[in-house]
Write a protein that holds these residues in place. Structure first.
Motif, PDB file in Angstrom:
ATOM      1  N   LEU A 134       6.055  -7.564   6.145  1.00  0.00           N
ATOM      2  CA  LEU A 134       6.679  -6.476   5.391  1.00  0.00           C
ATOM      3  C   LEU A 134       5.573  -5.586   4.847  1.00  0.00           C
ATOM      4  O   LEU A 134       4.449  -6.046   4.597  1.00  0.00           O
ATOM      5  CB  LEU A 134       7.523  -7.023   4.237  1.00  0.00           C
ATOM      6  N   TRP A 135       5.906  -4.307   4.659  1.00  0.00           N
ATOM      7  CA  TRP A 135       4.973  -3.350   4.072  1.00  0.00           C
ATOM      8  C   TRP A 135       5.683  -2.681   2.896  1.00  0.00           C
ATOM      9  O   TRP A 135       6.645  -1.953   3.080  1.00  0.00           O
ATOM     10  CB  TRP A 135       4.538  -2.334   5.120  1.00  0.00           C
ATOM     11  N   GLN A 136       5.189  -2.961   1.675  1.00  0.00           N
ATOM     12  CA  GLN A 136       5.757  -2.322   0.488  1.00  0.00           C
ATOM     13  C   GLN A 136       5.136  -0.925   0.371  1.00  0.00           C
ATOM     14  O   GLN A 136       3.971  -0.782   0.028  1.00  0.00           O
ATOM     15  CB  GLN A 136       5.462  -3.154  -0.764  1.00  0.00           C
ATOM     16  N   PHE A 137       5.944   0.091   0.622  1.00  0.00           N
ATOM     17  CA  PHE A 137       5.443   1.461   0.670  1.00  0.00           C
ATOM     18  C   PHE A 137       5.940   2.318  -0.480  1.00  0.00           C
ATOM     19  O   PHE A 137       5.447   3.434  -0.680  1.00  0.00           O
ATOM     20  CB  PHE A 137       5.848   2.111   1.999  1.00  0.00           C
ATOM     21  N   SER A 138       6.921   1.834  -1.250  1.00  0.00           N
ATOM     22  CA  SER A 138       7.487   2.642  -2.319  1.00  0.00           C
ATOM     23  C   SER A 138       7.721   1.786  -3.546  1.00  0.00           C
ATOM     24  O   SER A 138       8.181   0.641  -3.447  1.00  0.00           O
ATOM     25  CB  SER A 138       8.809   3.276  -1.866  1.00  0.00           C
ATOM     26  N   SER A 139       7.381   2.342  -4.722  1.00  0.00           N
ATOM     27  CA  SER A 139       7.606   1.674  -6.001  1.00  0.00           C
ATOM     28  C   SER A 139       7.572   2.737  -7.094  1.00  0.00           C
ATOM     29  O   SER A 139       7.571   3.943  -6.813  1.00  0.00           O
ATOM     30  CB  SER A 139       6.542   0.607  -6.256  1.00  0.00           C
ATOM     31  N   MET A 140       7.518   2.309  -8.329  1.00  0.00           N
ATOM     32  CA  MET A 140       7.439   3.257  -9.436  1.00  0.00           C
ATOM     33  C   MET A 140       6.144   4.067  -9.400  1.00  0.00           C
ATOM     34  O   MET A 140       6.042   5.107 -10.047  1.00  0.00           O
ATOM     35  CB  MET A 140       7.530   2.494 -10.756  1.00  0.00           C
ATOM     36  N   ARG A 169       0.860  -1.195   0.000  1.00  0.00           N
ATOM     37  CA  ARG A 169       0.000   0.000   0.000  1.00  0.00           C
ATOM     38  C   ARG A 169       0.886   1.232   0.000  1.00  0.00           C
ATOM     39  O   ARG A 169       1.718   1.402   0.893  1.00  0.00           O
ATOM     40  CB  ARG A 169      -0.935  -0.007   1.215  1.00  0.00           C
ATOM     41  N   TYR A 170       0.674   2.098  -0.990  1.00  0.00           N
ATOM     42  CA  TYR A 170       1.588   3.222  -1.204  1.00  0.00           C
ATOM     43  C   TYR A 170       1.001   4.507  -0.614  1.00  0.00           C
ATOM     44  O   TYR A 170       0.596   5.426  -1.331  1.00  0.00           O
ATOM     45  CB  TYR A 170       1.873   3.375  -2.702  1.00  0.00           C
TER      46      TYR A 170
END
Length: 512
Positions: free
Chosen positions: A234-240, A215-216
């Motif tokens: 884990l929390w994916q907070f940054s991407s393209m 979730r960004y």
């Protein structure tokens, strides 16, 4: 005088505001894991990448907060390795897919060596696509070749027809458990995680997998499904999607803005201790019912006194005099609920036996007894004969049931494993004695049958979590129109087995 007073008031106001801020920070320590934890400087970071992300390993490893690296491994089903049946553009496309697969495999193995050389934790994920989930799980395990300390994950991008269905995801996780001895981590977005949480009864396995949350946004307070997952792995907070040259939640050294960045809910030491998140989450416990003893213990002293007072006539009623037997019931709702119950006469086993026998004879006194008081009670011969008939009937019923069970199980198994020459119409197995039927099997066939039964039992015990019947049965077409699932024909399932082994497997399935 006015200016100093104003200065003192301003200073006092500033001190109060500062103290209130400090108290608020101490009172809300748990909020840090929901609101931009990557800004604290303590939470560990993990990078995950796909094959097109360029990596400068020297620069990336210089960031001490980066503790792990997860790489994309497999994607859906493996490509066709034999392109001989294709021609023209189809042949070129087939060869291109195989070439890309080979390069991706080589890149994956190289990155794993580089990451571990730099002291980083390693992980791999599979991108779930529509199609056979067990075959995809096998493809993932064969591709990733995970070590015991490597994180393994299933990537379900969204709950739509473009990706592996959630029901198939449970089958995928079950197959990974069979192959590796542990379940994968589940990667998915906020909407899908919420859907699984709201329907955890439909997805008992997915709802217990450690969650890799995508979730960004900076603050997920009230958005994260805490009722199912107390926290994220884990929390994916940054991407393209939210990182570019002008603005980025966290810039990774040695990588471009399209790299995915994840934050853990713990520091580097804690992440190393929890990695690779191989354990299922604890199953929620059902609320315990109130203890009746505690309910009685919690009533007030006045009520206890009334109950004791109401119980006194009952104690006196234990005497043999009829005048002490209370005829009136105890009044009061509480006394009726918590007071002593009506007395019941105990059962006398000897009296029951006497009534069954209906007669009793006393044998002559034992001459060895000097007091002459020892006597032996014997049953009437007619009663003994009647009881004997019941015993023989019971023995016959037990023998019949045992023979029926033996015939049902062993008869089918031996019918499948008996050589073709012994299975003609002149030798019906159900009409043959059990010993003769067993004699038709060779030692190798009998041991092979037992080995398969034991292997199936061991495989069933290895599944830590019972799967829903709709998942395990895997029968019939899938109504979701997502393509073929796991319906396997008998020819495919028994491919590669010899004829005796096929007969053994069919016999075992007939007894399940």
């Amino acid at each position: 005088m006015t200016k100093p007073s104003a200065a003192c008031a301003a200073a006092l106001k500033f001190a109060c505001a500062l103290a209130a801020s400090v108290m608020l920070l101490h009172a809300m320590p748990a909020q840090a894991k929901w609101n931009a934890p990557w800004k604290t400087g303590d939470n560990a970071l993990v990078i995950d990448a796909y094959e097109f992300n360029p990596i400068n390993w020297q620069e990336l490893a210089s960031d001490e907060r980066i503790a792990g690296f997860i790489n994309k491994a497999s994607d859906g089903m493996p490509p066709e390795w034999n392109c001989g049946k294709a021609s023209g553009d189809d042949y070129k496309l087939c060869k291109n897919r195989w070439w890309k697969y080979s390069v991706t495999k080589e890149l994956y193995m190289t990155r794993r060596e580089m990451a571990k050389m730099k002291g980083l934790l390693w992980g791999a994920y599979h991108l779930g696509r529509p199609g056979n989930p067990r075959a995809q799980a096998d493809h993932f395990v064969d591709f990733a070749e995970p070590a015991e300390d490597d994180l393994i994950a299933l990537d379900i991008e969204d709950n739509t027809d473009d990706w592996m269905s959630l029901s198939d995801a449970e089958i995928f996780a079950d197959q990974v458990k069979i192959r590796t001895g542990r379940y994968p981590v589940l990667y998915t977005n906020g909407n899908t995680a919420r859907y699984i949480s709201d329907n955890k009864a439909e997805y008992p396995l997915l709802s217990r997998l450690p969650l890799w949350y995508a979730r960004y946004r900076e603050d997920i307070t009230g958005k994260f499904p805490e009722e199912t997952w107390p926290t994220y792995a884990l929390w994916q907070f940054s991407s393209m999607h939210n990182c570019n040259t002008r603005s980025c939640p966290y810039r990774v050294k040695g990588a471009k803005t399209d790299i995915d960045v994840n934050v853990a809910s713990m520091d580097v030491a804690g992440l190393k201790a929890a990695w690779p998140f191989a354990e299922l989450l604890d199953k929620p416990q059902a609320p315990q019912e109130a203890d009746p003893a505690m309910m009685v213990a919690s009533i007030d002293e006045g009520t206890k006194a009334e109950i004791a007072k109401a119980a006194k006539p009952r104690v006196a009623a234990r005497s043999d005099t009829p005048e002490n037997d209370p005829a009136e019931p105890v009044a009061g709702t509480l006394a009726a609920a918590y007071g002593p119950g009506e007395p019941h006469a105990p059962l006398d086993p000897l009296q029951i036996l006497t009534q069954v026998a209906r007669t009793e004879q006393t044998a002559p006194k034992n001459v060895s007894d000097p007091a002459g008081e020892l006597a032996e009670a014997v049953l009437d011969p007619a009663a003994v004969e009647q009881i004997g008939d019941h015993v023989e009937t019971l023995k016959s019923a037990i023998s019949y049931a045992a023979n029926e069970i033996d015939r049902l199980f062993i008869g089918r198994a031996e019918a499948a494993t008996r050589p073709q020459g012994l299975s003609g119409p002149s030798q019906q197995l159900d009409e043959m004695p059990i010993g003769d039927r067993r004699a038709g099997l060779g030692p190798k066939q009998r041991s092979r049958f037992l080995a398969i039964v034991e292997s199936a039992a061991a495989a069933q015990e290895a599944n830590a979590l019972p799967m829903p019947a709709r998942v395990l049965s895997q029968l019939g077409p899938d109504a979701s129109e997502r393509g073929g699932r796991v319906v396997v024909s008998e020819a495919q399932r028994f491919a590669g087995l010899t004829q005796p082994e096929r007969r053994i497997l069919r016999a075992f399935e007939a007894t399940r």
